[in-house]
Design a protein around this motif. Structure first.
Motif, PDB file in Angstrom:
ATOM      1  N   ASP A 172      45.139  25.339  42.953  1.00  0.00           N
ATOM      2  CA  ASP A 172      45.729  26.615  43.296  1.00  0.00           C
ATOM      3  C   ASP A 172      44.963  27.565  43.909  1.00  0.00           C
ATOM      4  O   ASP A 172      45.175  28.684  44.055  1.00  0.00           O
ATOM      5  N   LEU A 173      43.652  27.375  44.149  1.00  0.00           N
ATOM      6  CA  LEU A 173      42.790  28.271  44.901  1.00  0.00           C
ATOM      7  C   LEU A 173      42.802  28.228  46.319  1.00  0.00           C
ATOM      8  O   LEU A 173      42.145  27.760  47.199  1.00  0.00           O
ATOM      9  N   THR A 174      43.695  29.007  46.936  1.00  0.00           N
ATOM     10  CA  THR A 174      44.207  28.946  48.254  1.00  0.00           C
ATOM     11  C   THR A 174      43.804  30.085  49.017  1.00  0.00           C
ATOM     12  O   THR A 174      44.076  30.052  50.176  1.00  0.00           O
ATOM     13  N   THR A 175      43.522  31.196  48.452  1.00  0.00           N
ATOM     14  CA  THR A 175      43.009  32.287  49.160  1.00  0.00           C
ATOM     15  C   THR A 175      41.478  32.645  48.815  1.00  0.00           C
ATOM     16  O   THR A 175      40.977  32.186  47.977  1.00  0.00           O
ATOM     17  N   GLU A 176      40.905  33.638  49.628  1.00  0.00           N
ATOM     18  CA  GLU A 176      39.622  33.918  49.228  1.00  0.00           C
ATOM     19  C   GLU A 176      39.594  34.743  47.942  1.00  0.00           C
ATOM     20  O   GLU A 176      38.520  34.607  47.254  1.00  0.00           O
ATOM     21  N   ASP A 177      40.298  35.670  47.617  1.00  0.00           N
ATOM     22  CA  ASP A 177      40.413  36.505  46.744  1.00  0.00           C
ATOM     23  C   ASP A 177      40.487  35.560  45.306  1.00  0.00           C
ATOM     24  O   ASP A 177      39.951  35.802  44.345  1.00  0.00           O
ATOM     25  N   SER A 178      41.237  34.413  45.406  1.00  0.00           N
ATOM     26  CA  SER A 178      41.564  33.406  44.284  1.00  0.00           C
ATOM     27  C   SER A 178      40.186  32.881  44.013  1.00  0.00           C
ATOM     28  O   SER A 178      39.740  32.474  42.938  1.00  0.00           O
ATOM     29  N   LEU A 179      39.401  32.444  45.342  1.00  0.00           N
ATOM     30  CA  LEU A 179      38.173  31.851  45.050  1.00  0.00           C
ATOM     31  C   LEU A 179      37.267  32.814  44.332  1.00  0.00           C
ATOM     32  O   LEU A 179      36.574  32.256  43.492  1.00  0.00           O
ATOM     33  N   TRP A 180      37.249  34.193  44.758  1.00  0.00           N
ATOM     34  CA  TRP A 180      36.196  35.022  44.159  1.00  0.00           C
ATOM     35  C   TRP A 180      36.440  35.296  42.647  1.00  0.00           C
ATOM     36  O   TRP A 180      35.411  35.161  41.881  1.00  0.00           O
ATOM     37  N   GLN A 181      37.905  35.402  42.372  1.00  0.00           N
ATOM     38  CA  GLN A 181      38.084  35.559  41.115  1.00  0.00           C
ATOM     39  C   GLN A 181      37.785  34.355  40.103  1.00  0.00           C
ATOM     40  O   GLN A 181      37.306  34.436  38.901  1.00  0.00           O
ATOM     41  N   ASN A 182      38.023  32.974  40.531  1.00  0.00           N
ATOM     42  CA  ASN A 182      37.653  31.762  39.856  1.00  0.00           C
ATOM     43  C   ASN A 182      35.906  32.091  39.595  1.00  0.00           C
ATOM     44  O   ASN A 182      35.598  31.343  38.786  1.00  0.00           O
ATOM     45  N   PHE A 183      35.306  32.150  40.774  1.00  0.00           N
ATOM     46  CA  PHE A 183      33.876  32.338  40.648  1.00  0.00           C
ATOM     47  C   PHE A 183      33.402  33.287  39.558  1.00  0.00           C
ATOM     48  O   PHE A 183      32.568  33.219  38.752  1.00  0.00           O
ATOM     49  N   ARG A 184      34.219  34.641  39.552  1.00  0.00           N
ATOM     50  CA  ARG A 184      33.679  35.384  38.634  1.00  0.00           C
ATOM     51  C   ARG A 184      34.072  35.082  37.278  1.00  0.00           C
ATOM     52  O   ARG A 184      32.874  35.298  36.253  1.00  0.00           O
ATOM     53  N   LYS A 185      34.919  34.181  36.860  1.00  0.00           N
ATOM     54  CA  LYS A 185      35.375  33.752  35.806  1.00  0.00           C
ATOM     55  C   LYS A 185      34.209  32.873  35.120  1.00  0.00           C
ATOM     56  O   LYS A 185      33.847  32.791  34.195  1.00  0.00           O
ATOM     57  N   ILE A 186      33.664  31.759  36.241  1.00  0.00           N
ATOM     58  CA  ILE A 186      32.795  30.863  36.053  1.00  0.00           C
ATOM     59  C   ILE A 186      31.318  31.575  35.517  1.00  0.00           C
ATOM     60  O   ILE A 186      30.560  31.255  34.630  1.00  0.00           O
ATOM     61  N   LEU A 187      31.134  32.632  36.381  1.00  0.00           N
ATOM     62  CA  LEU A 187      29.876  33.427  36.290  1.00  0.00           C
ATOM     63  C   LEU A 187      29.727  34.109  35.043  1.00  0.00           C
ATOM     64  O   LEU A 187      28.602  34.103  34.117  1.00  0.00           O
ATOM     65  N   GLU A 188      30.958  34.586  34.529  1.00  0.00           N
ATOM     66  CA  GLU A 188      30.899  35.330  33.374  1.00  0.00           C
ATOM     67  C   GLU A 188      30.714  34.446  32.162  1.00  0.00           C
ATOM     68  O   GLU A 188      29.888  34.842  31.050  1.00  0.00           O
ATOM     69  N   ARG A 189      31.354  33.415  32.156  1.00  0.00           N
ATOM     70  CA  ARG A 189      31.368  32.363  31.200  1.00  0.00           C
ATOM     71  C   ARG A 189      29.923  31.852  30.808  1.00  0.00           C
ATOM     72  O   ARG A 189      29.515  31.491  29.829  1.00  0.00           O
ATOM     73  N   ASN A 190      29.235  31.435  32.050  1.00  0.00           N
ATOM     74  CA  ASN A 190      27.829  30.970  31.954  1.00  0.00           C
ATOM     75  C   ASN A 190      26.923  31.810  31.679  1.00  0.00           C
ATOM     76  O   ASN A 190      25.953  31.573  31.452  1.00  0.00           O
ATOM     77  N   ASN A 191      27.113  33.171  31.408  1.00  0.00           N
ATOM     78  CA  ASN A 191      26.182  34.264  31.162  1.00  0.00           C
ATOM     79  C   ASN A 191      26.519  34.978  29.882  1.00  0.00           C
ATOM     80  O   ASN A 191      26.397  36.345  29.955  1.00  0.00           O
ATOM     81  N   LEU A 192      27.185  34.375  29.209  1.00  0.00           N
ATOM     82  CA  LEU A 192      27.909  35.354  27.819  1.00  0.00           C
ATOM     83  C   LEU A 192      26.727  36.035  27.059  1.00  0.00           C
ATOM     84  O   LEU A 192      26.911  37.142  26.684  1.00  0.00           O
ATOM     85  N   ALA A 193      25.747  35.237  27.001  1.00  0.00           N
ATOM     86  CA  ALA A 193      24.466  35.641  26.349  1.00  0.00           C
ATOM     87  C   ALA A 193      23.956  37.053  26.892  1.00  0.00           C
ATOM     88  O   ALA A 193      23.492  37.915  26.487  1.00  0.00           O
ATOM     89  N   ILE A 194      23.620  36.833  28.272  1.00  0.00           N
ATOM     90  CA  ILE A 194      23.102  37.955  29.072  1.00  0.00           C
ATOM     91  C   ILE A 194      23.934  39.073  29.339  1.00  0.00           C
ATOM     92  O   ILE A 194      23.624  40.447  29.141  1.00  0.00           O
ATOM     93  N   LEU A 195      25.372  38.885  29.351  1.00  0.00           N
ATOM     94  CA  LEU A 195      26.369  39.801  29.545  1.00  0.00           C
ATOM     95  C   LEU A 195      26.314  40.799  28.082  1.00  0.00           C
ATOM     96  O   LEU A 195      26.905  42.072  27.992  1.00  0.00           O
ATOM     97  N   ASP A 196      26.154  39.981  26.900  1.00  0.00           N
ATOM     98  CA  ASP A 196      26.097  40.475  25.686  1.00  0.00           C
ATOM     99  C   ASP A 196      27.264  41.346  25.289  1.00  0.00           C
ATOM    100  O   ASP A 196      27.362  42.362  24.717  1.00  0.00           O
ATOM    101  N   GLY A 197      28.739  40.740  25.737  1.00  0.00           N
ATOM    102  CA  GLY A 197      29.912  41.243  25.430  1.00  0.00           C
ATOM    103  C   GLY A 197      30.483  42.388  26.151  1.00  0.00           C
ATOM    104  O   GLY A 197      31.328  43.113  25.879  1.00  0.00           O
TER     105      GLY A 197
END
Length: 244
Positions: free
Chosen positions: A1-26
């Motif tokens: 379902d990732l067929t636009t650049e915006d959807s790719l960026w939002q998917n990347f953002r979700k993964i980035l934040e999930r992988n850096n929960l400790a660094i983002l500290d909530g």
């Protein structure tokens, strides 16, 4: 379902934040902070992307100055070179991505298949049917490069694959002037048997962990030529034999 650049960026953002929960500290990234992350990941060429992917101690990172003045500048982990088929690595397959035309003289394009690692495009595949030569897929990639299609989030690409189902080749991602058909490689097994069928190629080269190792460990940056090089099959088999 990732067929636009915006959807790719939002998917990347979700993964980035999930992988850096400790660094983002909530405190998730603000839209402004994420735009600065996006800027860092839009490379002028694939070679620069490869240098970034080599990372610091095997981890490719981005730096974020928090908008909240009470927070410090942070460094977020994007891709771990050695987190293969586990750890903080997410693998996804995208097909029928819609690439908008870059000028009035061009056309909107539909990409065949792209493999993502942690939300970033790493391997792009162009497929033709058996009635067409696999080189038509190579010429299609050349056309995309000429039109400036592999930009934005697609500027992180490291590998191209072309196939007409019965003949399949791979090559390191490169800008148009450096993408030379003579570097198209056929995959062979450790016993030197040629692998032409696209499904067998996918099993041997594009599955996990093989695809991850191909773009993260079996690639070399040539600083003199400012080019990315993917190892040939015999080199990869030799390395794997030594490791075994």
């Amino acid at each position: 379902d990732l067929t636009t650049e915006d959807s790719l960026w939002q998917n990347f953002r979700k993964i980035l934040e999930r992988n850096n929960l400790a660094i983002l500290d909530g405190k998730p990234l603000t839209d402004g902070e994420f735009r600065r992350v996006q800027t860092q990941l839009q490379f002028s060429n694939f070679f620069d992307a490869a240098k970034w992917l080599s990372g610091e101690n095997g981890i490719a990172k981005v730096e974020v100055q928090r908008e909240d003045s009470s927070l410090e500048t942070i460094r977020l982990n994007v891709i771990h070179r050695d987190h293969i088929a586990g750890g903080k690595t997410v693998y996804e397959v995208v097909n029928q991505f819609g690439a908008d035309k870059k000028s009035e003289m061009d056309r909107n394009r539909i990409f065949d298949v792209t493999l993502l690692i942690n939300g970033l495009p790493m391997i792009h595949i162009e497929l033709k049917n058996r009635q067409h030569p696999y080189m038509d897929g190579f010429r299609q990639i050349q056309k995309y490069l000429k039109e400036g299609q592999f930009t934005g989030i697609y500027s992180t690409l490291q590998m191209f694959v072309v196939s007409n189902a019965s003949e399949t080749r791979y090559i390191a991602a490169a800008q148009l002037e450096k993408l030379n058909a003579k570097f198209l490689s056929k995959w062979v097994t450790a016993n030197n048997d040629a692998v032409n069928d696209y499904l067998r190629f996918a099993e041997d080269v594009l599955s996990i962990p093989a695809a991850h190792r191909m773009v993260m460990q079996y690639s070399v940056t040539d600083k003199d030529k400012e080019a990315l090089i993917l190892l040939r099959p015999y080199q990869i088999h030799a390395i794997e034999a030594v490791k075994a």
